[in-house]
Design a protein around this motif. Sequence first.
Motif, short mmCIF file in Angstrom:
data_model
loop_
_atom_site.label_atom_id
_atom_site.label_comp_id
_atom_site.label_asym_id
_atom_site.label_seq_id
_atom_site.Cartn_x
_atom_site.Cartn_y
_atom_site.Cartn_z
N ARG A 1 39.63 21.59 15.31
CA ARG A 1 39.10 20.33 15.84
C ARG A 1 37.90 20.54 16.75
NH1 ARG A 1 43.98 20.36 18.76
NH2 ARG A 1 44.83 18.75 17.41
N ASP A 2 37.81 21.72 17.36
CA ASP A 2 36.69 22.04 18.26
C ASP A 2 35.44 22.46 17.51
OD1 ASP A 2 38.42 21.66 20.50
OD2 ASP A 2 39.20 23.70 20.19
N ALA A 3 35.61 22.90 16.27
CA ALA A 3 34.49 23.46 15.51
C ALA A 3 34.01 22.56 14.38
CB ALA A 3 34.90 24.81 14.92
N THR B 1 44.05 27.28 14.16
CA THR B 1 43.09 28.11 14.89
C THR B 1 41.93 28.43 13.95
OG1 THR B 1 44.06 30.21 14.21
CG2 THR B 1 44.96 29.19 16.24
N LEU B 2 40.82 28.84 14.54
CA LEU B 2 39.69 29.24 13.70
C LEU B 2 40.04 30.48 12.88
CD1 LEU B 2 36.59 28.57 15.96
CD2 LEU B 2 37.71 27.08 14.31
N GLU C 1 42.96 31.02 11.52
CA GLU C 1 43.70 30.51 10.36
C GLU C 1 42.74 29.92 9.33
OE1 GLU C 1 48.01 28.99 11.89
OE2 GLU C 1 46.26 27.99 12.79
N ALA C 2 41.74 29.17 9.79
CA ALA C 2 40.77 28.59 8.87
C ALA C 2 39.97 29.68 8.16
CB ALA C 2 39.83 27.65 9.63
N ALA C 3 39.53 30.68 8.92
CA ALA C 3 38.76 31.78 8.33
C ALA C 3 39.60 32.55 7.31
CB ALA C 3 38.26 32.72 9.42
N GLU C 4 40.87 32.73 7.61
CA GLU C 4 41.77 33.43 6.68
C GLU C 4 41.93 32.62 5.39
OE1 GLU C 4 44.27 35.96 4.74
OE2 GLU C 4 43.13 36.38 6.55
N ALA C 5 42.09 31.32 5.50
CA ALA C 5 42.22 30.47 4.31
C ALA C 5 40.95 30.54 3.47
CB ALA C 5 42.51 29.03 4.71
N ILE D 1 35.01 18.24 8.31
CA ILE D 1 34.90 19.42 7.46
C ILE D 1 34.55 20.57 8.37
CG2 ILE D 1 33.54 20.57 5.66
CD1 ILE D 1 33.27 17.95 4.22
N VAL D 2 35.20 21.69 8.15
CA VAL D 2 34.85 22.90 8.89
C VAL D 2 34.30 23.91 7.90
CG1 VAL D 2 37.17 23.94 8.81
CG2 VAL D 2 35.60 24.54 10.67
#
Length: 133
Positions: free
Chosen positions: A4-6, A84-85, A87-91, A111-112
């Motif tokens: 949500r922060d990014a 977390t960022l 988790e997003a990067a891992e996905a 969208i991130v």
Amino acid sequence: MLVRDAMSTVVLSIGPAHTLRQAARLMAGRRVGAAIVFDPDTSGLGIITERDILNSLGAGQDPDHEASGAHTTTDVVFAAPSWTLDEAAEAMTHGGFRHLIVLDGGEPIGIVSVRDIIRCWAPTRQRTTTLTG
């Protein structure tokens, strides 16, 4: 830091009948690398990215006749704003893509992208390097 922060809250949403040229024009105008494709007939969400458009052009397809729906990824991995960022990067790494639609209560709220994550990580990594180096 959390998704949500990014994430970008500037979300471009198009229909599956938009041509690739229309999608590209809208994406360029908003300065975004992806658009959410909402198909009211299926009530499903998909995503089309710069790379999808580039692949079509590279294959010699006509962007004025190709519908976005034909180039939309529909087996989308969605992120939650509370991820977390990491988790997003891992996905993204696991799936081999650069954008995640962020859903809250089943509705797209952002969208991130890889770029968003790097922007958040870069200042932190810079401070760490400066302090330890």
